[in-house]
Design an enzyme around this catalytic site. Structure first.
Site, PDB file in Angstrom:
ATOM      1  CG  ASP A  61      38.637  43.507  40.846  1.00 45.04           C
ATOM      2  OD1 ASP A  61      39.194  43.503  41.961  1.00 45.04           O
ATOM      3  OD2 ASP A  61      37.406  43.404  40.699  1.00 45.04           O
ATOM      4  CG  HIS A 162      40.883  33.146  40.973  1.00 46.30           C
ATOM      5  ND1 HIS A 162      41.201  34.477  41.144  1.00 46.30           N
ATOM      6  CD2 HIS A 162      39.994  33.114  39.936  1.00 46.30           C
ATOM      7  CE1 HIS A 162      40.536  35.218  40.267  1.00 46.30           C
ATOM      8  NE2 HIS A 162      39.805  34.414  39.528  1.00 46.30           N
ATOM      9  CB  CYS A 247      46.391  38.353  41.893  1.00 44.12           C
ATOM     10  SG  CYS A 247      45.797  37.312  43.183  1.00 44.12           S
TER      11      CYS A 247
END
Ligand code: DA2
EC number: 3.5.3.18
Length: 263
Positions: A61, A162, A247
């Site tokens: 990730d 999130h 992100c």
């Protein structure tokens, strides 16, 4: 506004990234890399410079570099990711921001915080209290940012990974969200819902331009109707891993520190 952002290219194990609230579907690592490159190219086309954080290839990730830090003014608060697999990702980010002259602080154990839970606008810092970020980490973040004048507010988060999976802010501060995953929209004075899930994530590129996913055409039209210029990118492979446009970068917009080196 200074236009400089950290990014981190996806590693060879990107397809093994975590999924929590989505069904896993196969990710093509080559396509993910091309889509990431398209995102970086879009930033460059809009006049942004990017700095690549050193790869963390053992961490699938790692491309979601936003989760490794909260930058505010000349302070970089290095996160302590809520997922153990992601904890080693922060070292490269810290190294890069230290080199750029940021004052480095840390979220300390046992508390955890992911940068994707942190939404900042105009002196207010909202922090989602979901599966990855703990109340104690919000207190630590407040200790680091309050001296800079920031007001740090914890907000409930139960339906998504999130806070920025559910809401982000337009350049004028209007918070936009996709209602099915927003726990309590009354937190924000100015809130507007958008019609598509990938439409609730924007990266503010300047006062009149946002970067968003190409998977939300109706939301794009709405933003354009309100006078915004929209840059749309296809990040479908990364969306399969619960990623979104925010992100993939850490925008360094704050005041340079005393030792700032623009390189
Ligand atoms: C705002 N968002 C969504 C982020 N900042 N990060 C997404 C991380 C996704 C990754 N597979 C994970 O589960 O950690």
């Amino acid at each position: 506004m200074r236009k400089l952002a950290l990014v981190r290219r996806p590693g060879p194990r990107v397809a093994e990234g975590l999924v929590t609230h989505l069904e896993r579907s196969p990710v093509d690592p080559d396509l993910a890399l091309r889509q990431w490159q398209g995102y970086v190219d879009a930033l460059h086309a809009e006049g942004w410079r990017t700095i690549e954080v050193p790869p963390a290839d053992d961490c699938p990730d790692a491309v979601f570099v936003e989760d490794t830090v909260v930058v505010y003014g000349d302070v970089a608060v290095i996160s302590r990711p809520g997922a153990d697999e992601r904890k080693p990702e922060t070292a490269g980010t810290e190294q890069e921001l230290r080199g750029l002259g940021y004052r480095i602080e840390h979220i300390e154990a046992p508390e955890t915080l992911d940068g994707g839970d942190v939404l900042k606008h105009d002196g207010t810092v909202w922090v989602g209290l979901g599966g990855r970020t703990t109340p104690g980490a919000v207190d630590q973040l407040r200790t680091h940012l309050a001296p800079l004048g920031a007001v740090v507010v914890g907000v409930p988060l139960a339906k998504v990974l999130h806070l920025k999976s559910a809401v982000t802010a337009l350049p004028d501060g209007t918070v936009i969200g996709w209602d099915p995953v927003v726990d309590d929209a009354s937190v924000w004075e100015r809130y507007e819902s958008v019609p598509e899930e990938p439409g609730c994530h924007v990266v503010v590129l300047d006062e009149s331009t946002v970067l968003m996913s190409s998977a939300a055409p109706r939301t794009r039209a709405r933003f354009e109707e309100r006078g915004l210029r929209v840059v749309a990118v296809d990040i479908g492979e990364l969306e399969k891993l619960e990623g979104c446009v925010t992100c993939l970068s850490v925008r360094l917009r704050g005041a340079p520190g005393p030792t700032w080196d623009p390189r």
